[in-house]
Design an enzyme around this catalytic site. Structure first.
Site, PDB file in Angstrom:
ATOM      1  N   HIS A 157       9.229  -3.523   3.578  1.00 43.63           N
ATOM      2  CA  HIS A 157       8.807  -3.760   2.189  1.00 43.63           C
ATOM      3  C   HIS A 157      10.018  -4.089   1.312  1.00 43.63           C
ATOM      4  O   HIS A 157       9.957  -4.961   0.447  1.00 43.63           O
ATOM      5  CB  HIS A 157       8.140  -2.508   1.608  1.00 43.63           C
ATOM      6  CG  HIS A 157       6.885  -2.094   2.292  1.00 43.63           C
ATOM      7  ND1 HIS A 157       6.801  -0.965   3.082  1.00 43.63           N
ATOM      8  CD2 HIS A 157       5.654  -2.661   2.301  1.00 43.63           C
ATOM      9  CE1 HIS A 157       5.567  -0.838   3.538  1.00 43.63           C
ATOM     10  NE2 HIS A 157       4.854  -1.854   3.087  1.00 43.63           N
ATOM     11  N   MET A 195       0.847  -1.194   0.000  1.00 48.17           N
ATOM     12  CA  MET A 195       0.000   0.000   0.000  1.00 48.17           C
ATOM     13  C   MET A 195       0.885   1.249   0.000  1.00 48.17           C
ATOM     14  O   MET A 195       0.446   2.337   0.378  1.00 48.17           O
ATOM     15  CB  MET A 195      -0.933  -0.008   1.210  1.00 48.17           C
ATOM     16  CG  MET A 195      -1.893  -1.196   1.194  1.00 48.17           C
ATOM     17  SD  MET A 195      -3.426  -0.903   2.060  1.00 48.17           S
ATOM     18  CE  MET A 195      -2.827  -0.576   3.699  1.00 48.17           C
ATOM     19  N   SER A 227       6.714  -0.421  10.380  1.00 46.85           N
ATOM     20  CA  SER A 227       5.343  -0.307   9.904  1.00 46.85           C
ATOM     21  C   SER A 227       5.156   1.081   9.316  1.00 46.85           C
ATOM     22  O   SER A 227       5.711   2.056   9.832  1.00 46.85           O
ATOM     23  CB  SER A 227       4.375  -0.496  11.080  1.00 46.85           C
ATOM     24  OG  SER A 227       3.097  -0.013  10.744  1.00 46.85           O
ATOM     25  N   ARG A 275       2.654   2.735   9.670  1.00 47.63           N
ATOM     26  CA  ARG A 275       1.914   3.497  10.679  1.00 47.63           C
ATOM     27  C   ARG A 275       2.814   4.066  11.774  1.00 47.63           C
ATOM     28  O   ARG A 275       2.375   4.910  12.550  1.00 47.63           O
ATOM     29  CB  ARG A 275       0.798   2.638  11.287  1.00 47.63           C
ATOM     30  CG  ARG A 275      -0.328   2.376  10.299  1.00 47.63           C
ATOM     31  CD  ARG A 275      -1.555   1.745  10.949  1.00 47.63           C
ATOM     32  NE  ARG A 275      -2.694   1.789  10.064  1.00 47.63           N
ATOM     33  CZ  ARG A 275      -3.088   0.798   9.235  1.00 47.63           C
ATOM     34  NH1 ARG A 275      -2.402  -0.324   9.216  1.00 47.63           N
ATOM     35  NH2 ARG A 275      -4.138   0.937   8.461  1.00 47.63           N
ATOM     36  N   LYS A 312       5.093  -9.834   9.712  1.00 47.24           N
ATOM     37  CA  LYS A 312       4.498  -8.921  10.698  1.00 47.24           C
ATOM     38  C   LYS A 312       2.970  -9.038  10.672  1.00 47.24           C
ATOM     39  O   LYS A 312       2.322  -8.987  11.701  1.00 47.24           O
ATOM     40  CB  LYS A 312       4.906  -7.472  10.455  1.00 47.24           C
ATOM     41  CG  LYS A 312       4.387  -6.565  11.581  1.00 47.24           C
ATOM     42  CD  LYS A 312       4.898  -5.178  11.488  1.00 47.24           C
ATOM     43  CE  LYS A 312       4.203  -4.358  10.462  1.00 47.24           C
ATOM     44  NZ  LYS A 312       2.801  -4.030  10.803  1.00 47.24           N
ATOM     45  N   GLN A 363      -2.841 -11.977   8.395  1.00 49.02           N
ATOM     46  CA  GLN A 363      -2.998 -11.794   6.940  1.00 49.02           C
ATOM     47  C   GLN A 363      -2.333 -12.951   6.190  1.00 49.02           C
ATOM     48  O   GLN A 363      -2.885 -13.487   5.228  1.00 49.02           O
ATOM     49  CB  GLN A 363      -2.383 -10.451   6.537  1.00 49.02           C
ATOM     50  CG  GLN A 363      -2.287 -10.229   5.044  1.00 49.02           C
ATOM     51  CD  GLN A 363      -1.885  -8.813   4.681  1.00 49.02           C
ATOM     52  OE1 GLN A 363      -2.690  -7.903   4.752  1.00 49.02           O
ATOM     53  NE2 GLN A 363      -0.642  -8.604   4.274  1.00 49.02           N
ATOM     54  N   HIS A 377       9.002   1.037   3.569  1.00 47.44           N
ATOM     55  CA  HIS A 377      10.094   1.064   4.543  1.00 47.44           C
ATOM     56  C   HIS A 377      10.939  -0.184   4.324  1.00 47.44           C
ATOM     57  O   HIS A 377      10.654  -0.994   3.410  1.00 47.44           O
ATOM     58  CB  HIS A 377       9.554   1.163   5.972  1.00 47.44           C
ATOM     59  CG  HIS A 377       8.495   0.150   6.280  1.00 47.44           C
ATOM     60  ND1 HIS A 377       8.749  -1.200   6.370  1.00 47.44           N
ATOM     61  CD2 HIS A 377       7.150   0.282   6.475  1.00 47.44           C
ATOM     62  CE1 HIS A 377       7.636  -1.851   6.636  1.00 47.44           C
ATOM     63  NE2 HIS A 377       6.633  -0.983   6.694  1.00 47.44           N
ATOM     64  N   GLY A 414       4.977 -10.055   4.420  1.00 47.31           N
ATOM     65  CA  GLY A 414       5.768  -9.948   5.645  1.00 47.31           C
ATOM     66  C   GLY A 414       5.103 -10.698   6.799  1.00 47.31           C
ATOM     67  O   GLY A 414       3.880 -10.671   6.964  1.00 47.31           O
TER      68      GLY A 414
HETATM   69  O1  PAF Z   1      -0.058  -5.842   3.709  1.00 47.74           O
HETATM   70  C1  PAF Z   1      -0.466  -4.913   2.998  1.00 47.74           C
HETATM   71  O2  PAF Z   1       0.211  -3.906   2.776  1.00 47.74           O
HETATM   72  C2  PAF Z   1      -1.864  -5.000   2.399  1.00 47.74           C
HETATM   73  O3  PAF Z   1      -2.742  -5.622   3.276  1.00 47.74           O
HETATM   74  C3  PAF Z   1      -1.878  -5.677   1.037  1.00 47.74           C
HETATM   75  C4  PAF Z   1      -1.440  -7.128   1.120  1.00 47.74           C
HETATM   76  C5  PAF Z   1      -0.974  -4.923   0.068  1.00 47.74           C
HETATM   77  C6  PAF Z   1      -3.298  -5.668   0.456  1.00 47.74           C
HETATM   78  O4  PAF Z   1      -3.779  -4.372   0.294  1.00 47.74           O
END
Ligand code: PAF
Length: 306
Positions: free
Chosen positions: A61, A54, A209, A211, A173, A177, A58, A171
């Site tokens: 990613h 998204m 993160s 955030r 973290k 998910q 950082h 990730g």
């Molecule tokens: O982990 C994320 O940044 C989001 O949940 C993802 C997997 C890109 C889906 O929008």
């Protein structure tokens, strides 16, 4: 040419060294353009690695991009702040956006294809179809963020259909998910390998993160309680404690007296089913979520099986 210039560890940990001969990063904003570019790469026999994001990138990613780079011929990434995974009172409007910086970082890491669609491209008017992983989506973060994982699985399924990657990188973290995406891939027989990369931390232990950018200096300091609580549990588990209730009590206790921090959940669960475990001998996921001020942070550790 790129291969000769690469010097990577087995984990893909070294940054890519960009060569003037490397193709520039191609940005696709439509599904058709991205699908055509990805199909061309695969038709040329290239292994395609994909890193969905998204944005507000950082080191966490970038570690995914490096892992993708190390095991793929062509690396594709996406930047899409997915409205469907934000609740009505969440931070969609203020979610950090830094497209130009992100683009530069991805280019420097040798990403070839970047998908950055507008919202209307991903969710055309009248779209009413969702992908939901039943049961799991209501656990951990799904309990405090209703609808969040339905938004994640829907957009990830859509992205997989556009990119058709051989492997996709996520990730650790976002442990819930990861479990939910793995289950979706299994249940829908999607032909993509899910690769999970370790959490990347700041020097003091705070999990990276996007955030974290919301935290002021005092909150940044208080946020360390998440990692501290996990380290206490890990220490006790390493000393031989197997009883999840005892481990939970120690982890949760770390939050008492933290006036700026509100614990959302602290749980010990099976990493695949996300169901609570009573005994950690078979391995377990210790996961925590807490609000530091109004910023919700998550972190976790995996306890190995004894
Ligand atoms: O982990 C994320 O940044 C989001 O949940 C993802 C997997 C890109 C889906 O929008």
């Amino acid at each position: 040419m790129r291969r000769a210039l690469l010097d990577r560890t087995a984990e893909g940990g070294c940054p890519h060294i960009q060569d003037p001969g490397d193709p520039p990063l191609r940005i696709c904003t439509t599904i058709e353009e991205m699908r055509t570019a990805c199909r061309a790469a695969r038709r040329a026999g290239k292994r395609l690695g994909f890193v969905p994001t998204m944005g507000a990138l950082h080191e966490g990613h970038l570690s995914l991009v490096r892992a993708a780079r190390a095991s793929s011929d062509v690396v594709a990434a996406s930047i899409f702040v997915n409205p469907a995974q934000f609740g009505p009172n969440e931070d969609l409007a203020k979610y950090p956006r830094s497209f130009e910086r992100d683009r530069e970082l991805l280019e420097r890491e040798g990403v070839e294809l970047l998908f950055a669609p507008p919202v209307e491209e991903m969710y055309p008017a009248g779209a009413v179809t969702w992908v939901t992983v039943e049961e799991l989506s209501g656990k951990l973060d799904g309990r405090s963020r209703p609808g969040h994982f339905r938004g994640v699985t829907t957009v990830v399924a859509k992205l997989f259909h556009v990119v058709e990657p051989d492997a996709a990188f996520f990730g650790q973290k976002d442990a819930a998910q990861v479990a939910i995406i793995r289950r979706m891939v299994r249940d829908l027989n999607l032909a993509v390998e899910i690769v999970v990369c370790p959490i990347v931390r700041e020097a003091d232990g705070l999990a990276m993160s996007s955030r974290n950018a919301y935290l002021d200096a005092q909150q940044r300091q208080r946020a360390l309680v998440l990692h501290r609580s996990l380290m206490r549990v890990q220490g006790l588990a390493e000393a031989g404690e197997r009883d999840a209730a005892k481990l939970l009590a120690v982890g949760r206790e770390e939050f008492t007296g933290e006036s700026l921090v509100r614990l959302d959940y602290f749980e010990i669960v099976d990493p695949e089913t996300l169901d609570p475990v009573e005994d950690v001998s078979g391995g377990a996921l210790v996961a925590v979520a807490a609000f530091v001020g109004s910023t919700r942070l998550i972190d976790n550790i995996l306890l190995p099986s004894a």
